[in-house]
Design a protein around this motif. Structure first.
Motif, PDB file in Angstrom:
ATOM      1  N   UNK A   1       0.838  -1.199   0.000  1.00 18.63           N
ATOM      2  CA  UNK A   1       0.000   0.000   0.000  1.00 18.63           C
ATOM      3  C   UNK A   1       0.875   1.251   0.000  1.00 18.63           C
ATOM      4  N   UNK A   2       0.756   2.102  -1.010  1.00 13.68           N
ATOM      5  CA  UNK A   2       1.410   3.401  -0.929  1.00 13.68           C
ATOM      6  C   UNK A   2       0.732   4.228   0.170  1.00 13.68           C
ATOM      7  N   UNK A   3       1.512   4.920   0.955  1.00 15.37           N
ATOM      8  CA  UNK A   3       0.980   5.773   2.021  1.00 15.37           C
ATOM      9  C   UNK A   3       1.614   7.154   1.847  1.00 15.37           C
ATOM     10  N   UNK A   4       0.800   8.174   1.658  1.00 16.86           N
ATOM     11  CA  UNK A   4       1.347   9.518   1.470  1.00 16.86           C
ATOM     12  C   UNK A   4       1.725  10.139   2.819  1.00 16.86           C
ATOM     13  N   UNK A   5       2.583  11.150   2.752  1.00 17.67           N
ATOM     14  CA  UNK A   5       3.039  11.829   3.971  1.00 17.67           C
ATOM     15  C   UNK A   5       1.877  12.389   4.781  1.00 17.67           C
ATOM     16  N   UNK A   6       0.899  12.941   4.091  1.00 15.65           N
ATOM     17  CA  UNK A   6      -0.262  13.532   4.781  1.00 15.65           C
ATOM     18  C   UNK A   6      -0.992  12.481   5.613  1.00 15.65           C
ATOM     19  N   UNK A   7      -1.212  11.304   5.021  1.00 11.19           N
ATOM     20  CA  UNK A   7      -1.907  10.244   5.754  1.00 11.19           C
ATOM     21  C   UNK A   7      -1.048   9.703   6.890  1.00 11.19           C
ATOM     22  N   UNK A   8       0.244   9.600   6.659  1.00  9.35           N
ATOM     23  CA  UNK A   8       1.132   9.074   7.699  1.00  9.35           C
ATOM     24  C   UNK A   8       1.170  10.000   8.917  1.00  9.35           C
ATOM     25  N   UNK A   9       1.044  11.313   8.676  1.00  9.94           N
ATOM     26  CA  UNK A   9       1.070  12.274   9.784  1.00  9.94           C
ATOM     27  C   UNK A   9      -0.131  12.134  10.706  1.00  9.94           C
ATOM     28  N   UNK A  10      -1.263  11.626  10.190  1.00  2.00           N
ATOM     29  CA  UNK A  10      -2.441  11.460  11.038  1.00  2.00           C
ATOM     30  C   UNK A  10      -2.561  10.032  11.577  1.00  2.00           C
ATOM     31  N   UNK A  11      -1.539   9.237  11.358  1.00  2.00           N
ATOM     32  CA  UNK A  11      -1.481   7.866  11.885  1.00  2.00           C
ATOM     33  C   UNK A  11      -1.576   7.893  13.406  1.00  2.00           C
ATOM     34  N   UNK A  12      -2.248   6.930  13.960  1.00  6.08           N
ATOM     35  CA  UNK A  12      -2.241   6.771  15.420  1.00  6.08           C
ATOM     36  C   UNK A  12      -2.018   5.301  15.739  1.00  6.08           C
ATOM     37  N   UNK A  13      -1.347   5.065  16.833  1.00  5.71           N
ATOM     38  CA  UNK A  13      -1.050   3.715  17.299  1.00  5.71           C
ATOM     39  C   UNK A  13      -1.608   3.590  18.708  1.00  5.71           C
ATOM     40  N   UNK A  14      -2.521   2.681  18.881  1.00  6.69           N
ATOM     41  CA  UNK A  14      -3.157   2.513  20.190  1.00  6.69           C
ATOM     42  C   UNK A  14      -2.485   1.358  20.903  1.00  6.69           C
ATOM     43  N   UNK A  15      -1.881   1.679  22.036  1.00  7.88           N
ATOM     44  CA  UNK A  15      -1.247   0.677  22.880  1.00  7.88           C
ATOM     45  C   UNK A  15      -1.964   0.686  24.220  1.00  7.88           C
ATOM     46  N   UNK A  16      -1.665  -0.267  25.013  1.00  9.60           N
ATOM     47  CA  UNK A  16      -2.315  -0.365  26.320  1.00  9.60           C
ATOM     48  C   UNK A  16      -2.179   0.945  27.092  1.00  9.60           C
ATOM     49  N   UNK A  17      -3.301   1.590  27.307  1.00 15.00           N
ATOM     50  CA  UNK A  17      -3.332   2.796  28.127  1.00 15.00           C
ATOM     51  C   UNK A  17      -2.826   4.063  27.462  1.00 15.00           C
ATOM     52  N   UNK A  18      -2.491   4.033  26.160  1.00 15.62           N
ATOM     53  CA  UNK A  18      -1.971   5.239  25.533  1.00 15.62           C
ATOM     54  C   UNK A  18      -2.267   5.242  24.032  1.00 15.62           C
ATOM     55  N   UNK A  19      -2.162   6.430  23.457  1.00 12.16           N
ATOM     56  CA  UNK A  19      -2.310   6.579  22.010  1.00 12.16           C
ATOM     57  C   UNK A  19      -1.112   7.386  21.517  1.00 12.16           C
ATOM     58  N   UNK A  20      -0.383   6.866  20.530  1.00 12.70           N
ATOM     59  CA  UNK A  20       0.728   7.587  19.910  1.00 12.70           C
ATOM     60  C   UNK A  20       0.236   8.154  18.601  1.00 12.70           C
ATOM     61  N   UNK A  21       0.616   9.377  18.288  1.00 12.87           N
ATOM     62  CA  UNK A  21       0.199  10.015  17.039  1.00 12.87           C
ATOM     63  C   UNK A  21       1.424  10.323  16.180  1.00 12.87           C
ATOM     64  N   UNK A  22       1.196  10.338  14.872  1.00 14.99           N
ATOM     65  CA  UNK A  22       2.260  10.676  13.938  1.00 14.99           C
ATOM     66  C   UNK A  22       2.888   9.429  13.342  1.00 14.99           C
ATOM     67  N   UNK A  23       3.884   9.641  12.476  1.00 19.01           N
ATOM     68  CA  UNK A  23       4.505   8.498  11.800  1.00 19.01           C
ATOM     69  C   UNK A  23       5.220   7.578  12.786  1.00 19.01           C
ATOM     70  N   UNK A  24       5.293   6.290  12.479  1.00 15.85           N
ATOM     71  CA  UNK A  24       6.036   5.361  13.338  1.00 15.85           C
ATOM     72  C   UNK A  24       7.472   5.812  13.498  1.00 15.85           C
ATOM     73  N   UNK A  25       8.004   5.669  14.666  1.00 12.86           N
ATOM     74  CA  UNK A  25       9.382   6.089  14.956  1.00 12.86           C
ATOM     75  C   UNK A  25      10.321   4.909  14.849  1.00 12.86           C
ATOM     76  N   UNK A  26      11.474   5.147  14.286  1.00 10.21           N
ATOM     77  CA  UNK A  26      12.508   4.104  14.192  1.00 10.21           C
ATOM     78  C   UNK A  26      13.135   3.855  15.522  1.00 10.21           C
TER      79      UNK A  26
END
Length: 88
Positions: free
Chosen positions: A63-88
């Protein structure tokens, strides 16, 4: 680029993961990788993946993912929500 796969054979699944890591993609889940690629790099990756001996029910989705969409990415983990692109 987001690459997700469902591969039944353990050794082939490991090989696909190694190919994706070698191409500079970052694992974000067991069968999901993400990273930046040019269109030529994507085409090369798809050619390498096509040459793998996939089983009848195996699949790899790219899947191609554009920068705009990646910036609104969220990752839901136990008890928290991370926003923005995945971090290395």
């Amino acid at each position: 680029m987001l690459v997700v796969y469902d591969i039944t054979d353990d050794s082939l699944r490991f090989k696909i993961a190694e190919i994706l890591k070698d191409l500079g993609l970052m694992r974000i889940q067991k069968s999901a990788f993400i990273g930046e690629m040019t269109s030529q790099e994507r085409e090369n990756m798809e050619e390498v993946l096509r040459r793998q001996n996939l089983g009848p029910s195996d699949r790899i989705d790219v899947f191609p993912v554009c920068d705009r969409d990646l910036k609104v990415h969220s990752c839901i983990k136990r008890g928290e929500v991370e926003r923005g692109p995945p971090q290395r």
